[in-house]
Design a protein around this motif. Structure first.
Motif, mmCIF file in Angstrom:
data_model
loop_
_atom_site.group_PDB
_atom_site.id
_atom_site.type_symbol
_atom_site.label_atom_id
_atom_site.label_comp_id
_atom_site.label_asym_id
_atom_site.label_seq_id
_atom_site.Cartn_x
_atom_site.Cartn_y
_atom_site.Cartn_z
ATOM 1 N N LEU A 1 0.661 -1.636 0.163
ATOM 2 C CA LEU A 1 -0.192 -0.284 0.331
ATOM 3 C C LEU A 1 0.914 0.453 0.580
ATOM 4 C CD1 LEU A 1 -2.642 -0.493 2.561
ATOM 5 C CD2 LEU A 1 -2.660 -0.664 -0.031
ATOM 6 N N MET A 2 2.365 1.689 0.857
ATOM 7 C CA MET A 2 3.136 2.916 0.962
ATOM 8 C C MET A 2 3.509 2.676 -0.616
ATOM 9 S SD MET A 2 4.615 2.802 4.312
ATOM 10 C CE MET A 2 5.418 1.123 4.594
ATOM 11 N N TRP A 3 4.213 1.511 -1.294
ATOM 12 C CA TRP A 3 4.479 1.869 -2.615
ATOM 13 C C TRP A 3 3.330 2.280 -3.332
ATOM 14 C CZ3 TRP A 3 8.176 1.969 -5.658
ATOM 15 C CH2 TRP A 3 8.292 1.517 -7.272
ATOM 16 N N LEU A 4 1.820 1.612 -3.055
ATOM 17 C CA LEU A 4 1.240 2.278 -4.696
ATOM 18 C C LEU A 4 0.906 4.222 -3.701
ATOM 19 C CD1 LEU A 4 -1.849 -0.814 -4.595
ATOM 20 C CD2 LEU A 4 -0.662 0.391 -6.481
ATOM 21 N N ARG A 5 0.362 4.397 -2.925
ATOM 22 C CA ARG A 5 0.366 5.958 -2.003
ATOM 23 C C ARG A 5 1.118 6.705 -2.420
ATOM 24 N NH1 ARG A 5 -3.419 7.993 -2.428
ATOM 25 N NH2 ARG A 5 -3.101 9.375 -1.551
ATOM 26 N N TRP A 6 2.953 5.964 -2.513
ATOM 27 C CA TRP A 6 3.577 6.934 -2.864
ATOM 28 C C TRP A 6 4.298 7.386 -4.050
ATOM 29 C CZ3 TRP A 6 8.547 6.364 -5.660
ATOM 30 C CH2 TRP A 6 9.537 6.787 -5.881
ATOM 31 N N ARG A 7 3.440 6.161 -5.602
ATOM 32 C CA ARG A 7 3.798 6.506 -6.389
ATOM 33 C C ARG A 7 2.911 7.580 -6.633
ATOM 34 N NH1 ARG A 7 6.486 5.877 -10.576
ATOM 35 N NH2 ARG A 7 4.781 5.545 -11.584
ATOM 36 N N GLN A 8 1.709 7.146 -6.501
ATOM 37 C CA GLN A 8 0.194 8.231 -6.996
ATOM 38 C C GLN A 8 0.254 9.647 -6.282
ATOM 39 O OE1 GLN A 8 -3.321 5.828 -4.261
ATOM 40 N NE2 GLN A 8 -4.223 5.644 -6.441
ATOM 41 N N HIS A 9 1.287 9.761 -5.509
ATOM 42 C CA HIS A 9 2.170 10.943 -4.789
ATOM 43 C C HIS A 9 3.025 11.736 -5.851
ATOM 44 C CE1 HIS A 9 -0.012 11.518 -1.450
ATOM 45 N NE2 HIS A 9 0.255 10.779 -0.676
ATOM 46 N N THR A 10 3.359 10.677 -6.600
ATOM 47 C CA THR A 10 4.681 11.409 -7.882
ATOM 48 C C THR A 10 4.244 11.679 -8.482
ATOM 49 O OG1 THR A 10 5.933 9.576 -6.515
ATOM 50 C CG2 THR A 10 6.706 10.542 -8.238
ATOM 51 N N LEU A 11 2.897 10.673 -8.511
ATOM 52 C CA LEU A 11 2.420 11.026 -10.285
ATOM 53 C C LEU A 11 1.357 12.602 -10.581
ATOM 54 C CD1 LEU A 11 1.580 7.471 -11.395
ATOM 55 C CD2 LEU A 11 3.011 9.292 -12.698
ATOM 56 N N ALA A 12 0.950 12.621 -8.986
ATOM 57 C CA ALA A 12 0.068 13.488 -8.855
ATOM 58 C C ALA A 12 0.933 14.980 -9.406
ATOM 59 C CB ALA A 12 -0.554 13.507 -7.035
ATOM 60 N N ASP A 13 2.458 15.205 -8.083
ATOM 61 C CA ASP A 13 2.840 15.868 -8.144
ATOM 62 C C ASP A 13 3.242 16.557 -9.497
ATOM 63 O OD1 ASP A 13 5.004 15.121 -5.216
ATOM 64 O OD2 ASP A 13 2.457 16.323 -5.085
ATOM 65 N N ARG A 14 3.622 15.262 -10.325
ATOM 66 C CA ARG A 14 3.841 15.905 -11.429
ATOM 67 C C ARG A 14 3.189 17.021 -12.598
ATOM 68 N NH1 ARG A 14 6.188 10.992 -13.523
ATOM 69 N NH2 ARG A 14 8.334 10.443 -12.500
ATOM 70 N N LEU A 15 1.506 15.979 -12.269
ATOM 71 C CA LEU A 15 0.469 16.351 -13.121
ATOM 72 C C LEU A 15 0.403 18.192 -12.381
ATOM 73 C CD1 LEU A 15 -2.257 16.238 -15.012
ATOM 74 C CD2 LEU A 15 -3.155 15.655 -12.883
ATOM 75 N N GLU A 16 0.799 18.195 -10.969
ATOM 76 C CA GLU A 16 0.449 19.616 -10.585
ATOM 77 C C GLU A 16 1.359 20.007 -11.137
ATOM 78 O OE1 GLU A 16 -1.973 20.381 -9.174
ATOM 79 O OE2 GLU A 16 -1.163 22.270 -9.526
ATOM 80 N N ALA A 17 2.757 19.474 -11.357
ATOM 81 C CA ALA A 17 4.323 20.245 -12.559
ATOM 82 C C ALA A 17 3.521 21.197 -13.379
ATOM 83 C CB ALA A 17 4.994 19.707 -11.736
ATOM 84 N N ALA A 18 2.569 20.383 -14.157
ATOM 85 C CA ALA A 18 2.695 20.325 -14.830
ATOM 86 C C ALA A 18 1.569 21.448 -15.958
ATOM 87 C CB ALA A 18 1.906 19.081 -16.036
ATOM 88 N N ARG A 19 0.947 21.312 -14.774
ATOM 89 C CA ARG A 19 -0.396 22.523 -14.444
ATOM 90 C C ARG A 19 0.332 23.145 -14.390
ATOM 91 N NH1 ARG A 19 -4.730 19.649 -11.319
ATOM 92 N NH2 ARG A 19 -5.364 18.332 -12.085
ATOM 93 N N ALA A 20 1.536 23.404 -13.983
ATOM 94 C CA ALA A 20 1.714 25.279 -13.005
ATOM 95 C C ALA A 20 2.517 25.375 -13.935
ATOM 96 C CB ALA A 20 2.270 24.698 -11.861
#
Lengths: 214, 228, 213
Positions: free
Chosen positions: B204-223
């Motif tokens: 679960l931790m691994w999954l969530r970590w991946r999700q956070h990473t992707l979310a951050d990337r998405l947010e960076a692109a948006r910014a």
């Protein structure tokens, strides 16, 4: 110089203190209504700290909040004063204000609830002192974390109460013990509270610069 | 990505461990002498507790790593650890409560470990509320979160000791002295669940970590897009 | 005197300043223009050691400095986007406090207030001040703490015309006195102000500029 700033800050905080004191007196009155025939000495100890806790939290929340609201955070940071010193000044302020709160509230509480300190007074005072110091330390730190936030009043209790559980337990044990005249394991609890206080003073001082970043 | 093949293999293993653990605990391990069948919930309770603690510990270590290294990857791990820890803490509290009801006819006991878990639960709920308030500023969110995590987790031993001492004064505590882990089958069941829970937590931790990473990337692109 | 080299600053996940280089020399006035959101305030904050940079360095008198170098802050005076001051205290008390905060004796407050035209209100609590008065108080503060560098974020905002002229005079004086002055502004400065360099902040870089936004 630390003192100079402290005094200046306190002068202003007459605003904070007055509203908090009024709240505190109200709480005690309400408690009086809730337990008109008095409570056991044991329960009284706990109740006193409950009565103290919520006004104290108010004080803590405002510690850094007023700075933030007046744009002073950057100003203070831009001065050649170390962050540890800044935290320390807020901590001292917090202790002073909370101590005033306690000094006003405690006798009032004892009168209304109808108890007296049967055990050794020194222990009672020590318990109160350590509790106030601990609350001051936790408050100074958490207030800094939440300084720039919109809903800090909501978040502060949520963070502060769980963190302060050991402190609270210790304070209640010592206080109710002093009130009922049968203190249990006093040395142990005083030690615990002492450790808590030291921890919550040392730690923020260590990470003070990071705290200011937030 | 490259991981997916290894991961799905690992997940099959996790699934297998769970199945074995369940089988073992229900079929193979015997009824407890005093508590009979209800005792089995202990396996989940204990496993969750350990997993919870490990998750929070990892979250705490990651928080420190972030404060030192300032790499957001650590912050993501810290958040993931806290999330998983919170989930398992909930399991501990719920299973503990159910067990208390069945075994001693009360919904709550002042067992130091349970109380500490409850305090921990509140602390980390506060952690997430804190993070939520900083949603606009990623860096502040990370720093504030890491700082709070630092204090929160360090508080845990203090809380534990204080509650421990406190309950010795107010002896309404019912310890789980009822569990004599006598039979080896029980021990095995316990261990199996422990392994299963830990693996689950890790996954679960691994999954969530991946999700956070992707979310951050998405947010960076948006910014990036917004700034033009 | 104060220099930014290859400065990289992120706000959250976005790079606001990307490898920006800027030098402020003693006795010179530098003006920086930029659109809203271009990162002017971020730049000012980083130069003022109020925030950490994610890359590059800040040099003060040739030495690398970071927000940890607390003492260096005593050399940098700032007027920020928002005025600040303790509302419940009077202007006089505020200035005295700031002076002591910067390790100075706390004198000269009344004189400074007189210069900015606030002498009549010296004893009033700051919370009664209007926006323009607060901005003047900010300027008074600069006068009293007497630093080597001035970082001014939109100092003219909120000031009336005589106020703007006066601010311009102050900047000219500072320049004479050998301070390094950086002014971030939307509007052109009053003509009385000698400007040595003009830059434009765009897309995280500093470009030599045309005057006027």
């Amino acid at each position: 110089m630390l003192l100079g700033k402290d005094l200046a800050v306190e002068f202003r905080s007459r605003e904070t203190l007055s509203s908090v004191l009024v709240l505190a007196v109200l709480v005690v009155l309400v408690l009086g209504f809730a337990a008109p025939s008095g409570v056991s000495a044991e329960a009284a100890g706990g109740l006193l700290w409950v009565a103290l806790l919520f006004p104290a939290l108010q004080i803590q929340t405002r510690l850094w909040a007023s700075e933030a609201d007046q744009g002073m955070l950057d100003a203070l940071m831009g001065a050649p004063v170390g962050p540890a010193v800044l935290w320390l000044s807020k901590f001292l302020l917090s202790v002073v204000l909370t101590a005033v709160l306690a000094l006003v509230l405690t006798p009032l509480f004892l009168v209304i609830i109808g108890e007296t300190v049967r055990g050794p007074l020194g222990i009672f005072l020590a318990g109160m002192a350590l509790g106030v110091i601990g609350l001051g330390a936790v408050g100074a730190t958490l207030s800094l974390l939440t300084a720039r936030m919109r809903l800090r009043e909501a978040l502060m209790p949520l963070m502060a109460l769980p963190l302060s559980v050991p402190l609270f337990l210790g304070a209640v044990v010592i206080t109710s013990g002093s009130l009922s005249g049968t203190p249990h394991q006093v040395g142990l609890w005083l030690l615990l509270m002492g450790v808590f206080d030291v921890m919550y003073i040392a730690l923020p001082l260590l990470v003070a610069d990071i705290l200011m970043e937030v | 990505m490259r991981y997916s093949q290894t991961l799905s293999n690992l997940r099959w293993i996790l699934f297998a461990v769970f199945v074995v653990a369940l089988l073992w605990s229900f079929v193979v391990s015997p009824d407890d002498a005093i508590l009979k069948s209800s005792q089995r919930i202990f396996y989940i309770h204990f496993g969750s507790a350990i997993a919870c603690f490990i998750a929070f510990a990892i979250g705490w270590a990651a928080a420190i790593a972030y404060l030192v290294k300032r790499n957001l990857g650590w912050d993501r791990l810290s958040a993931a650890g806290a999330e998983v820890g919170l989930v398992f803490a909930t399991c501990v509290l719920v299973s503990g409560s159910i067990w208390a009801r069945v075994a001693w006819n009360t919904w709550w006991t002042w067992d130091p470990r349970l109380v500490t878990t409850a305090v921990l639960w509140f602390l980390y709920v506060a952690y997430f509320v804190l993070r939520a308030f900083f949603a606009e500023d990623r860096r502040r969110q990370a720093v504030a979160g890491a700082l709070f995590s630092l204090f929160a987790f360090l508080d845990v031993p203090v809380v534990f000791f204080s509650v421990n001492w406190w309950t010795s004064i107010h002896p309404k505590v019912i310890t789980e002295s009822g569990i004599n882990i006598s039979s080896p089958a029980m021990v095995t069941a316990m261990m199996l669940f422990l392994v299963a829970m830990i693996l689950l937590a890790a996954d679960l931790m691994w999954l969530r970590w991946r999700q956070h990473t992707l979310a951050d990337r998405l947010e960076a692109a948006r910014a990036e897009l917004r700034s033009y | 005197m104060l220099e930014a080299r290859q400065l990289v600053v992120k706000r959250g996940l976005r790079e606001v300043l990307r490898g920006l280089t800027l030098t402020l020399r003693a006795g010179e006035v530098t003006v920086l223009f930029g659109r809203n959101g271009a990162g002017k305030t971020t730049l000012l904050r980083t130069l003022g050691l109020l925030g950490w940079a994610d890359g590059g360095e800040i040099l003060f008198r040739g030495r690398r400095v970071t927000p940890e170098d607390v003492a260096v802050r005593g050399h940098i005076g700032q007027v920020l986007h928002e005025s600040f001051g303790y509302g419940a205290l009077s202007a006089l008390e505020n200035l005295g406090f700031f002076s002591r905060l910067f390790g100075q004796a706390g004198e000269g407050a009344l004189e400074a207030l007189r210069r900015v035209g606030l002498a009549a209100f010296a004893d009033e609590p700051v919370r009664t001040y209007s926006e323009g008065m607060r901005r003047r108080l900010d300027l008074a503060r600069l006068l009293i703490i007497d630093t080597d560098v001035w970082l001014l974020d939109e100092p003219l905002a909120g000031l009336d015309t005589p106020g703007k002229d006066f601010a311009g005079d102050l900047v000219a004086e500072a320049r004479q006195a050998g301070k390094a002055v950086l002014v971030v502004s939307h509007e052109p400065l009053p003509a009385s102000v000698p400007v040595d360099h003009t830059f434009h902040l765009e897309r995280g870089h500093v470009l030599p500029g045309r005057t006027g936004a």
